[in-house]
Design a protein around this motif. Structure first.
Motif, PDB file in Angstrom:
ATOM      1  N   LEU A 127     -22.867   1.938  28.894  1.00 55.26           N
ATOM      2  CA  LEU A 127     -22.675   2.677  30.145  1.00 55.26           C
ATOM      3  C   LEU A 127     -21.582   3.734  30.050  1.00 55.26           C
ATOM      4  N   GLN A 128     -20.606   3.524  29.182  1.00 53.19           N
ATOM      5  CA  GLN A 128     -19.492   4.467  29.079  1.00 53.19           C
ATOM      6  C   GLN A 128     -19.914   5.815  28.514  1.00 53.19           C
ATOM      7  N   ALA A 129     -21.051   5.854  27.852  1.00 51.06           N
ATOM      8  CA  ALA A 129     -21.548   7.129  27.319  1.00 51.06           C
ATOM      9  C   ALA A 129     -22.131   7.952  28.465  1.00 51.06           C
ATOM     10  N   LYS A 130     -21.739   9.215  28.520  1.00 52.10           N
ATOM     11  CA  LYS A 130     -22.178  10.070  29.629  1.00 52.10           C
ATOM     12  C   LYS A 130     -23.593  10.616  29.431  1.00 52.10           C
ATOM     13  N   GLN A 131     -23.967  10.828  28.184  1.00 56.52           N
ATOM     14  CA  GLN A 131     -25.272  11.432  27.920  1.00 56.52           C
ATOM     15  C   GLN A 131     -26.277  10.376  27.474  1.00 56.52           C
ATOM     16  N   SER A 132     -27.514  10.570  27.870  1.00 57.24           N
ATOM     17  CA  SER A 132     -28.590   9.647  27.504  1.00 57.24           C
ATOM     18  C   SER A 132     -28.722   9.533  25.993  1.00 57.24           C
ATOM     19  N   LYS A 133     -28.592  10.650  25.297  1.00 61.22           N
ATOM     20  CA  LYS A 133     -28.718  10.657  23.830  1.00 61.22           C
ATOM     21  C   LYS A 133     -27.649   9.742  23.205  1.00 61.22           C
ATOM     22  N   THR A 134     -26.448   9.793  23.737  1.00 59.23           N
ATOM     23  CA  THR A 134     -25.358   8.949  23.218  1.00 59.23           C
ATOM     24  C   THR A 134     -25.627   7.482  23.544  1.00 59.23           C
ATOM     25  N   ARG A 135     -26.126   7.199  24.755  1.00 59.29           N
ATOM     26  CA  ARG A 135     -26.459   5.818  25.115  1.00 59.29           C
ATOM     27  C   ARG A 135     -27.528   5.267  24.177  1.00 59.29           C
ATOM     28  N   GLN A 136     -28.536   6.074  23.861  1.00 53.92           N
ATOM     29  CA  GLN A 136     -29.586   5.641  22.928  1.00 53.92           C
ATOM     30  C   GLN A 136     -29.016   5.393  21.544  1.00 53.92           C
ATOM     31  N   SER A 137     -28.119   6.256  21.104  1.00 59.48           N
ATOM     32  CA  SER A 137     -27.482   6.084  19.795  1.00 59.48           C
ATOM     33  C   SER A 137     -26.672   4.787  19.759  1.00 59.48           C
ATOM     34  N   ARG A 138     -25.974   4.492  20.843  1.00 59.86           N
ATOM     35  CA  ARG A 138     -25.191   3.251  20.895  1.00 59.86           C
ATOM     36  C   ARG A 138     -26.106   2.021  20.853  1.00 59.86           C
ATOM     37  N   ILE A 139     -27.237   2.119  21.502  1.00 62.05           N
ATOM     38  CA  ILE A 139     -28.203   1.004  21.468  1.00 62.05           C
ATOM     39  C   ILE A 139     -28.726   0.820  20.051  1.00 62.05           C
ATOM     40  N   ASP A 140     -29.049   1.930  19.375  1.00 62.07           N
ATOM     41  CA  ASP A 140     -29.528   1.853  17.991  1.00 62.07           C
ATOM     42  C   ASP A 140     -28.502   1.170  17.082  1.00 62.07           C
ATOM     43  N   LYS A 141     -27.235   1.530  17.245  1.00 65.48           N
ATOM     44  CA  LYS A 141     -26.178   0.950  16.416  1.00 65.48           C
ATOM     45  C   LYS A 141     -25.917  -0.511  16.787  1.00 65.48           C
ATOM     46  N   ALA A 142     -26.127  -0.860  18.057  1.00 69.39           N
ATOM     47  CA  ALA A 142     -25.862  -2.226  18.529  1.00 69.39           C
ATOM     48  C   ALA A 142     -26.965  -3.199  18.145  1.00 69.39           C
ATOM     49  N   ALA A 143     -28.192  -2.719  18.040  1.00 69.18           N
ATOM     50  CA  ALA A 143     -29.353  -3.596  17.851  1.00 69.18           C
ATOM     51  C   ALA A 143     -29.193  -4.597  16.702  1.00 69.18           C
ATOM     52  N   PRO A 144     -28.757  -4.191  15.498  1.00 68.81           N
ATOM     53  CA  PRO A 144     -28.628  -5.180  14.416  1.00 68.81           C
ATOM     54  C   PRO A 144     -27.646  -6.311  14.758  1.00 68.81           C
ATOM     55  N   LYS A 145     -26.538  -5.965  15.413  1.00 72.81           N
ATOM     56  CA  LYS A 145     -25.564  -7.000  15.780  1.00 72.81           C
ATOM     57  C   LYS A 145     -26.130  -7.911  16.871  1.00 72.81           C
ATOM     58  N   ILE A 146     -26.813  -7.330  17.829  1.00 76.72           N
ATOM     59  CA  ILE A 146     -27.414  -8.128  18.909  1.00 76.72           C
ATOM     60  C   ILE A 146     -28.432  -9.102  18.322  1.00 76.72           C
ATOM     61  N   LEU A 147     -29.240  -8.631  17.389  1.00 84.94           N
ATOM     62  CA  LEU A 147     -30.234  -9.497  16.750  1.00 84.94           C
ATOM     63  C   LEU A 147     -29.583 -10.646  15.975  1.00 84.94           C
ATOM     64  N   GLN A 148     -28.328 -10.459  15.562  1.00 89.70           N
ATOM     65  CA  GLN A 148     -27.578 -11.513  14.868  1.00 89.70           C
ATOM     66  C   GLN A 148     -26.817 -12.398  15.857  1.00 89.70           C
ATOM     67  N   GLY A 149     -26.958 -12.105  17.159  1.00 91.03           N
ATOM     68  CA  GLY A 149     -26.268 -12.897  18.177  1.00 91.03           C
ATOM     69  C   GLY A 149     -24.813 -12.533  18.345  1.00 91.03           C
ATOM     70  N   LYS A 150     -24.450 -11.344  17.934  1.00 90.06           N
ATOM     71  CA  LYS A 150     -23.038 -10.932  17.965  1.00 90.06           C
ATOM     72  C   LYS A 150     -22.725 -10.019  19.142  1.00 90.06           C
ATOM     73  N   GLY A 151     -21.484 -10.116  19.579  1.00 93.48           N
ATOM     74  CA  GLY A 151     -20.962  -9.214  20.586  1.00 93.48           C
ATOM     75  C   GLY A 151     -20.422  -7.972  19.928  1.00 93.48           C
ATOM     76  N   MET A 152     -19.981  -7.062  20.754  1.00 93.33           N
ATOM     77  CA  MET A 152     -19.507  -5.774  20.258  1.00 93.33           C
ATOM     78  C   MET A 152     -18.307  -5.903  19.318  1.00 93.33           C
ATOM     79  N   HIS A 153     -17.455  -6.871  19.556  1.00 90.97           N
ATOM     80  CA  HIS A 153     -16.241  -7.008  18.751  1.00 90.97           C
ATOM     81  C   HIS A 153     -16.355  -8.085  17.672  1.00 90.97           C
ATOM     82  N   ASP A 154     -17.504  -8.717  17.553  1.00 93.24           N
ATOM     83  CA  ASP A 154     -17.705  -9.730  16.513  1.00 93.24           C
ATOM     84  C   ASP A 154     -17.927  -9.038  15.176  1.00 93.24           C
ATOM     85  N   ARG A 155     -17.482  -9.718  14.120  1.00 89.31           N
ATOM     86  CA  ARG A 155     -17.676  -9.169  12.769  1.00 89.31           C
ATOM     87  C   ARG A 155     -18.859  -9.819  12.122  1.00 89.31           C
TER      88      ARG A 155
END
Length: 195
Positions: free
Chosen positions: A167-195
């Motif tokens: 949500l902190q991203a102002k542009q839709s393109k940036t929000r989509q990019s953040r989702i793309d980068k987050a997806a692998p961690k989410i699939l591993q059951g990880k939060g944003m700050h998990d390693r």
């Protein structure tokens, strides 16, 4: 010497700001019933397996964070939320040895209260997630059932962290990019700050 003890000593002995204040905080914490451990790259103090207090080296202070600080009565009014979206944790910022000495009895009283709340099994009552999903996230979850299932399986705090980050991203393109980068961690059951 255990690995945890080595990491704790390295944290406290590091030649960095707030070293003396952190040593004073550690000494105070070691006088309590809490067990000293090292988690999330920080000293963590537990009671009967429950995380109660974490110590942070901040830029402008050293911090004593209470995981369920919102449950504490805080009669001195010295605890504050660490961030605008914090719903449970409360932190005491300490900037001098004199301040630590001044609040010594109060800190110990807060720790006793935190232990009592832990013994009573009290939990922070989080309202149902109050954040609207970004449109881009909703569309992605509808298009990717595996990602949707993994996202639903995350703890409420991890889901909230990802939503806020997107949500902190102002542009839709940036929000989509953040989702793309987050997806692998989410699939591993990880939060944003998990390693």
């Amino acid at each position: 010497m255990t690995d945890s003890t080595t990491k704790l000593d390295a944290f406290y002995d590091r030649d960095a700001p707030w070293r003396d204040e952190l040593h004073a905080v550690r000494k105070l914490l070691q006088e309590t019933e809490l067990t000293e451990d090292f988690k999330w790259n920080s000293p963590c103090y537990t009671y009967d397996g429950g995380n109660l207090v974490v110590v942070w080296r901040l830029k402008d202070a050293c911090g004593l964070g209470f995981f369920k600080g919102v449950l504490l009565t805080d009669p001195e009014g010295i605890l504050q939320a660490p961030g605008e979206h914090s719903r449970s944790a409360r932190v005491l910022r300490l900037t001098s040895l004199d301040q630590i000495a001044e609040h010594r009895d109060t800190i110990k009283a807060y720790i006793r209260e935190a232990i009592e709340k832990e013994q009573a099994g009290l939990k922070v009552d989080f309202p149902k997630d109050d954040l609207d999903y970004p449109e881009e996230l909703t569309e992605r979850l509808e298009a990717d059932p595996d990602l949707a299932e993994a996202f639903d399986d995350l703890t409420p705090g991890r889901r909230r962290g990802w939503i806020l980050h997107i949500l902190q991203a102002k542009q839709s393109k940036t929000r989509q990019s953040r989702i793309d980068k987050a997806a692998p961690k989410i699939l591993q059951g990880k939060g944003m700050h998990d390693r």
